[in-house]
Scaffold this motif. Structure first.
Motif, PDB file in Angstrom:
ATOM      1  N   GLU A  20     -40.151  81.756  62.989  1.00  0.00           N
ATOM      2  CA  GLU A  20     -41.365  80.942  63.057  1.00  0.00           C
ATOM      3  C   GLU A  20     -42.532  81.680  63.707  1.00  0.00           C
ATOM      4  N   THR A  21     -42.248  82.519  64.694  1.00  0.00           N
ATOM      5  CA  THR A  21     -43.311  83.188  65.432  1.00  0.00           C
ATOM      6  C   THR A  21     -43.581  84.613  64.954  1.00  0.00           C
ATOM      7  N   CYS A  23     -41.516  87.279  64.951  1.00  0.00           N
ATOM      8  CA  CYS A  23     -40.883  88.361  65.714  1.00  0.00           C
ATOM      9  C   CYS A  23     -40.245  89.367  64.764  1.00  0.00           C
TER      10      CYS A  23
END
Length: 155
Positions: A20-21, A23
């Protein structure tokens, strides 16, 4: 911020948040999502590392499944996470003699005690409070780690 400096950012424990972020990958422990599930969530291009505690067998299974690295530990007492095992330095040496998948030493590793794990063959050191709780600040901690690793490797 890390990626803009060509540094990979690996989320701990949460493949869903890693995806989601944005990474670069995720590190999963024994009590987190299994490797196959983590890989399915973050995708084939992401880094997935797996904690194997003190088990050569678990590390071989993770490597054969496609893990990008395996982590052994804890090597020292740590307040970051509750630990149930202590990995021997010989495990790093054995791993380096037979495997091509990189290994990470984890658990209580500080600049003051990292020499033996670096000398035993850890490709990477997982650190947390050794940097963030260093009495002279994180930048000094990183310098201390660099000096200790250089010393351990004879450089």
């Amino acid at each position: 911020m890390a990626q803009s400096r060509d540094v990979a950012f690996v989320m701990n424990d949460r493949p869903d948040l890693a995806r989601e972020t944005g990474c670069d990958g995720v590190h999963v422990g024994a009590d987190d999502a299994p490797y196959e599930e983590a890989r399915g969530i973050v995708g084939p291009g992401a880094i997935v590392g797996v904690t194997c505690k003190d088990s050569y067998h678990l590390a071989m299974e993770a490597a054969e499944a496609g893990a990008d690295y395996v982590a052994f530990g804890a090597y020292f007492p740590t307040a970051t996470k509750r630990t149930t095992t202590r990995a021997p330095l010989g495990l790093l040496e054995t791993w380096q003699s037979v495997a091509t998948v990189p290994c990470v030493a984890i658990g209580g590793i500080a600049a003051e005690n990292c020499r033996p794990v670096a000398a035993a063959g850890a490709d990477f050191l997982a650190v947390s409070s050794g940097v963030w709780a260093h009495p002279d600040g994180p930048a000094e901690a990183v310098r201390a780690y660099e000096a200790a690793i250089r010393d351990a490797l004879g450089g």
